[in-house]
Design a protein around this motif. Structure first.
Motif, PDB file in Angstrom:
ATOM      1  N   ARG A   1       0.876  -1.172   0.000  1.00  0.00           N
ATOM      2  CA  ARG A   1       0.000   0.000   0.000  1.00  0.00           C
ATOM      3  C   ARG A   1       0.907   1.213   0.000  1.00  0.00           C
ATOM      4  O   ARG A   1       1.295   1.719   1.044  1.00  0.00           O
TER       5      ARG A   1
ATOM      6  N   TYR B   1      -1.945   8.664  -5.104  1.00  0.00           N
ATOM      7  CA  TYR B   1      -3.171   8.736  -5.903  1.00  0.00           C
ATOM      8  C   TYR B   1      -2.888   9.130  -7.349  1.00  0.00           C
ATOM      9  O   TYR B   1      -3.534   8.652  -8.268  1.00  0.00           O
TER      10      TYR B   1
ATOM     11  N   LYS C   1     -10.007  -0.404  -1.934  1.00  0.00           N
ATOM     12  CA  LYS C   1      -9.676   0.405  -0.760  1.00  0.00           C
ATOM     13  C   LYS C   1      -9.167  -0.511   0.345  1.00  0.00           C
ATOM     14  O   LYS C   1      -9.901  -1.368   0.834  1.00  0.00           O
TER      15      LYS C   1
ATOM     16  N   THR D   1      -5.305   0.171   8.554  1.00  0.00           N
ATOM     17  CA  THR D   1      -3.870   0.318   8.290  1.00  0.00           C
ATOM     18  C   THR D   1      -3.294  -0.891   7.546  1.00  0.00           C
ATOM     19  O   THR D   1      -2.074  -1.050   7.475  1.00  0.00           O
TER      20      THR D   1
ATOM     21  N   LEU E   1      -9.611   7.048  12.678  1.00  0.00           N
ATOM     22  CA  LEU E   1     -10.387   8.073  11.980  1.00  0.00           C
ATOM     23  C   LEU E   1     -11.751   8.275  12.629  1.00  0.00           C
ATOM     24  O   LEU E   1     -12.242   9.403  12.733  1.00  0.00           O
TER      25      LEU E   1
ATOM     26  N   GLN F   1     -12.426  17.310   9.644  1.00  0.00           N
ATOM     27  CA  GLN F   1     -11.424  16.705   8.759  1.00  0.00           C
ATOM     28  C   GLN F   1     -10.401  15.937   9.596  1.00  0.00           C
ATOM     29  O   GLN F   1     -10.064  16.381  10.694  1.00  0.00           O
TER      30      GLN F   1
ATOM     31  N   ARG G   1      -1.182   9.739   5.270  1.00  0.00           N
ATOM     32  CA  ARG G   1      -1.932  10.127   4.067  1.00  0.00           C
ATOM     33  C   ARG G   1      -2.535   8.895   3.403  1.00  0.00           C
ATOM     34  O   ARG G   1      -3.711   8.895   2.999  1.00  0.00           O
TER      35      ARG G   1
ATOM     36  N   GLU H   1      -5.640   7.628   4.882  1.00  0.00           N
ATOM     37  CA  GLU H   1      -6.784   8.530   4.725  1.00  0.00           C
ATOM     38  C   GLU H   1      -6.832   9.677   5.743  1.00  0.00           C
ATOM     39  O   GLU H   1      -7.861  10.330   5.900  1.00  0.00           O
ATOM     40  N   TYR H   2      -5.744   9.912   6.459  1.00  0.00           N
ATOM     41  CA  TYR H   2      -5.648  11.114   7.294  1.00  0.00           C
ATOM     42  C   TYR H   2      -5.247  12.295   6.406  1.00  0.00           C
ATOM     43  O   TYR H   2      -4.857  12.107   5.247  1.00  0.00           O
TER      44      TYR H   2
END
Lengths: 221, 221
Positions: A194, A198, A210, A214, B34, B41, B65, B68-69
């Motif tokens: 991973r 992007y 997705k 983690t 999250l 955000q 990142r 998804e942070y």
């Protein structure tokens, strides 16, 4: 794609190999956890070639050792590239045994190991040029009865065309993104690594699934 | 210990930084998932210094990142060493914003971010020599009300002696092995980085806890 990472993103080969080797070991350990292994010892045979795949195999062997497996490496044609040399030292210094030859009697392999990690040939290998010792090793691996986990592309498969009469792994661990040949694969298929920004995913229209939380691997089928 | 890894085991600095940065991001994400973040955000402020810690902070920001942070990096004194340069490019190319200055008004930090990752000073920093801009940054971080996660040694703490009147993090992520100052730490304490060969663990009498399954972090208290 890897060229973008190396050139534009300043990734290093050691760095990429480390990330992917770790993710492969996690994939192997999640698919074949210590608790379900049939043999008395948690032995794993890791077959490494001189390509980048082989180096990822070496990193995978090191992580398998950290995860309490007992990996043995067979690495018949050694590369002189710096990541290969360094990752070999790391395995040797961690007392991971290296086989000097692969038994041609497959029953010996079936009896000694719980599974084989196949990192012999990679997606960049030109199959027409493959010769000894690889053809004989492939012949041996075709005969083993224990599960085979292949990294990125099953050795002997064409990365685009698929299966050209060779080994048939139980587990395929695609690295960063599945290669086209994975479409013809019917076993357990995981995606590992991973790390793709992007922009690269978009540029190559990868449509990656997705990853949860983690996780560094995700099951595709 | 790190010298053994670099010299005897042929690990590279990029490789070590990658492993530890990944494990730190996993530690942060497991402690502050999250789903529990209070702000609209999933913002995280990652404060990086010119030491090795700071480079691990940059790798941590990249993984945050990917998880998804929305990390923002503050990296006021840039190192010209190769891992720092490469890991900076990787963050920049992934569109992670870099702050050109830290607001002295702490309320702005409290409002903008869910937490701070502190990778400002490292265990090798000689505290007597610490001056601007670090002293002022430490003063600001002392005032923030949002949680602080420190990598290896809370910035301003002496790695042996402990807390010398400075920031008080909620989470301490020890790297490879806890430093002595961790004894005086009462918050959540994780160990990150599962890579030490047994011989090194033995040589330094580390008595590390057993990481479960394939985990790269373990909770100490």
């Amino acid at each position: 794609m890897e060229m973008d990472l190396l050139r534009d993103y300043h990734f290093g080969l050691h760095q990429l190999t480390e990330i992917l080797g770790h993710a492969c070991a996690v994939a192997v350990a999640k698919t074949y956890p210590l608790s379900i292994l049939g043999k008395r010892q948690p032995t794993v045979l890791v077959v490494c070639g001189p390509y980048q795949n082989g180096c990822i195999g070496l990193a995978c062997a090191r992580y398998l050792r950290l995860f309490e497996y007992m990996p043995t490496v067979f690495y018949p044609k050694r590369s002189t590239q710096s990541p290969h040399l360094d990752f070999t030292v790391q395995c040797e210094k961690m007392d991971i045994p290296f086989l000097s030859y692969l038994p041609t009697e497959v029953q010996l392999i079936n009896d000694a190991y719980n599974l084989v990690v196949d990192a012999l040939l990679g997606p960049e290998t030109e199959l027409e040029t493959v010769k000894e010792p690889f053809t004989n090793i492939l012949l041996t691996l075709q005969g083993v009865k224990i599960p085979i986990a292949s990294l990125d592309v099953p050795s002997g498969w064409d990365s685009d065309e698929g299966n050209i009469c060779t080994i048939n792994p139980n587990l395929l661990i695609s690295l960063m993104a599945p290669k086209r040949c994975a479409l013809g694969f019917s076993g357990t298929h995981l995606l590992a690594g991973r790390l793709l920004p992007y922009d690269i995913q978009k540029k190559y229209e990868l449509n990656l699934p997705k990853f949860p939380s983690t996780a560094c691997i995700i099951k595709l089928h």
